[in-house]
Design a protein around this motif. Structure first.
Motif, mmCIF file in Angstrom:
data_model
loop_
_atom_site.group_PDB
_atom_site.id
_atom_site.type_symbol
_atom_site.label_atom_id
_atom_site.label_comp_id
_atom_site.label_asym_id
_atom_site.label_seq_id
_atom_site.Cartn_x
_atom_site.Cartn_y
_atom_site.Cartn_z
ATOM 1 N N LEU A 13 -22.955 -0.688 32.093
ATOM 2 C CA LEU A 13 -23.935 -1.378 31.972
ATOM 3 C C LEU A 13 -23.565 -1.399 33.639
ATOM 4 N N ALA A 14 -22.366 -1.624 33.922
ATOM 5 C CA ALA A 14 -21.524 -1.820 34.986
ATOM 6 C C ALA A 14 -21.895 -0.929 35.953
ATOM 7 N N ASN A 15 -22.254 0.609 35.671
ATOM 8 C CA ASN A 15 -21.797 2.044 36.201
ATOM 9 C C ASN A 15 -23.541 2.297 36.383
ATOM 10 N N MET A 16 -24.637 1.686 35.152
ATOM 11 C CA MET A 16 -26.070 2.257 35.369
ATOM 12 C C MET A 16 -26.330 1.204 36.832
ATOM 13 N N HIS A 17 -25.690 0.159 36.772
ATOM 14 C CA HIS A 17 -25.535 -0.626 37.908
ATOM 15 C C HIS A 17 -25.236 -0.325 39.380
ATOM 16 N N GLN A 18 -24.957 -0.027 39.639
ATOM 17 C CA GLN A 18 -23.764 0.650 40.753
ATOM 18 C C GLN A 18 -24.416 1.770 40.843
ATOM 19 N N VAL A 19 -25.509 2.798 39.947
ATOM 20 C CA VAL A 19 -25.832 3.984 40.763
ATOM 21 C C VAL A 19 -27.545 3.063 41.111
ATOM 22 N N CYS A 20 -28.129 2.562 40.310
ATOM 23 C CA CYS A 20 -29.565 1.287 40.656
ATOM 24 C C CYS A 20 -29.237 1.042 42.512
ATOM 25 N N GLU A 21 -28.268 0.165 42.341
ATOM 26 C CA GLU A 21 -27.855 -0.015 44.122
ATOM 27 C C GLU A 21 -27.483 0.897 44.209
ATOM 28 N N VAL A 22 -26.874 2.091 44.878
ATOM 29 C CA VAL A 22 -27.304 2.803 45.725
ATOM 30 C C VAL A 22 -28.908 3.734 45.789
ATOM 31 N N ASN A 23 -29.111 3.923 44.687
ATOM 32 C CA ASN A 23 -30.356 4.523 45.454
ATOM 33 C C ASN A 23 -31.545 3.771 45.682
ATOM 34 N N TYR A 24 -31.474 2.410 45.451
ATOM 35 C CA TYR A 24 -32.595 1.316 45.942
ATOM 36 C C TYR A 24 -32.003 1.031 47.526
ATOM 37 N N GLY A 25 -30.745 0.625 47.742
ATOM 38 C CA GLY A 25 -30.385 1.001 49.272
ATOM 39 C C GLY A 25 -30.587 2.719 50.099
ATOM 40 N N ARG A 26 -30.713 3.933 49.255
ATOM 41 C CA ARG A 26 -31.001 5.213 49.671
ATOM 42 C C ARG A 26 -32.516 5.099 49.962
ATOM 43 N N LEU A 27 -33.611 4.501 49.379
ATOM 44 C CA LEU A 27 -34.378 4.344 49.492
ATOM 45 C C LEU A 27 -35.110 3.738 50.173
ATOM 46 N N LEU A 28 -34.576 2.746 50.933
ATOM 47 C CA LEU A 28 -35.101 1.899 51.565
ATOM 48 C C LEU A 28 -34.877 2.800 52.886
ATOM 49 N N ARG A 29 -33.817 3.486 52.704
ATOM 50 C CA ARG A 29 -33.077 4.098 54.234
ATOM 51 C C ARG A 29 -34.365 5.018 54.355
ATOM 52 N N LEU A 30 -34.782 5.637 53.393
ATOM 53 C CA LEU A 30 -35.550 6.841 53.845
ATOM 54 C C LEU A 30 -37.670 6.353 53.994
ATOM 55 N N LEU A 31 -37.397 5.233 52.971
ATOM 56 C CA LEU A 31 -38.615 5.230 53.074
ATOM 57 C C LEU A 31 -38.866 3.107 53.100
ATOM 58 N N ARG A 85 -39.275 2.507 40.148
ATOM 59 C CA ARG A 85 -39.394 1.026 40.366
ATOM 60 C C ARG A 85 -38.069 1.072 41.197
ATOM 61 N N LEU A 86 -38.170 0.266 42.278
ATOM 62 C CA LEU A 86 -37.928 -0.531 43.158
ATOM 63 C C LEU A 86 -38.517 -2.117 42.857
ATOM 64 N N TYR A 87 -36.603 -2.872 42.426
ATOM 65 C CA TYR A 87 -36.967 -4.192 41.879
ATOM 66 C C TYR A 87 -36.241 -4.779 42.886
ATOM 67 N N HIS A 88 -36.696 -5.233 43.906
ATOM 68 C CA HIS A 88 -36.650 -5.914 45.654
ATOM 69 C C HIS A 88 -35.650 -7.200 45.426
ATOM 70 N N ASP A 89 -36.070 -7.893 44.352
ATOM 71 C CA ASP A 89 -35.100 -9.602 44.019
ATOM 72 C C ASP A 89 -33.891 -9.032 43.657
ATOM 73 N N ALA A 90 -33.888 -7.697 42.614
ATOM 74 C CA ALA A 90 -32.439 -7.840 42.111
ATOM 75 C C ALA A 90 -31.794 -6.147 42.985
ATOM 76 N N LYS A 91 -32.618 -5.779 44.632
ATOM 77 C CA LYS A 91 -31.836 -4.932 44.792
ATOM 78 C C LYS A 91 -31.916 -3.447 43.855
ATOM 79 N N MET A 92 -32.532 -4.046 43.713
ATOM 80 C CA MET A 92 -31.921 -2.014 42.450
ATOM 81 C C MET A 92 -33.436 -1.024 42.274
ATOM 82 N N ALA A 93 -33.238 0.499 42.488
ATOM 83 C CA ALA A 93 -34.397 1.159 42.020
ATOM 84 C C ALA A 93 -33.729 2.426 40.311
#
Length: 147
Positions: A13-31, A85-93
């Motif tokens: 779960l920790a690995n998945m959360h980390q990847v999803c958080e990185v994806n969220y940050g990158r997607l916000l930079r892109l979009l 799906r981007l979860y803005h409250d959790a800052k995850m994608a």
């Protein structure tokens, strides 16, 4: 000798959360306008390779995107398409679906009839991380349009 066939894969779960958080940050930079429904971003890498990212749904806490590769050459099944799906409250994608795989399960028994990897969901989210990073390097070619 340990028996691997039939053994259930348990995602980290920790690995998945980390990847999803990185994806969220990158997607916000892109979009930067990822909360504007019916907005589509496109960028051309070269004469035969185009990427599109379409915002298909927005609510207060989530946005849903569809990312696809449009290519003039090659086979259609080699053109990736993912819904994210981007979860803005959790800052995850998180990848919801990819390449005609409907709802992705956290893990799969292996072998299986569709030949999904045991960690298919994790692998698709890692693919998204690499894909979005590539898109960021090409973002100078990015154009937004209302659909």
């Amino acid at each position: 000798m340990t028996k691997e066939i039939g053994r259930k894969y348990i995602p980290k779960l920790a690995n998945m959360h980390q990847v999803c958080e990185v994806n969220y940050g990158r997607l916000l930079r892109l979009l930067p306008d990822c909360d504007t429904e019916d907005l589509e971003y496109q960028f051309r890498v070269n004469a035969s390779l185009l990427y599109t990212i379409k915002i298909i749904d927005c609510s207060r806490y989530t946005s849903t995107l569809e990312m696809s590769q449009k290519s003039q050459t090659g086979y259609a099944f080699l053109r990736p398409v993912v819904q994210v799906r981007l979860y803005h409250d959790a800052k995850m994608a998180e990848v919801l679906s990819a390449q005609n795989i409907g709802s992705l399960k956290p893990s799969y028994q292996y072998p299986n009839t569709k030949m999904y990897q045991k960690n298919e969901k994790e692998m698709v989210n890692l693919f998204l991380a690499e894909w979005v990073q590539f898109c960021l390097t090409q973002s100078n070619q990015l154009h937004a349009s209302q659909t």
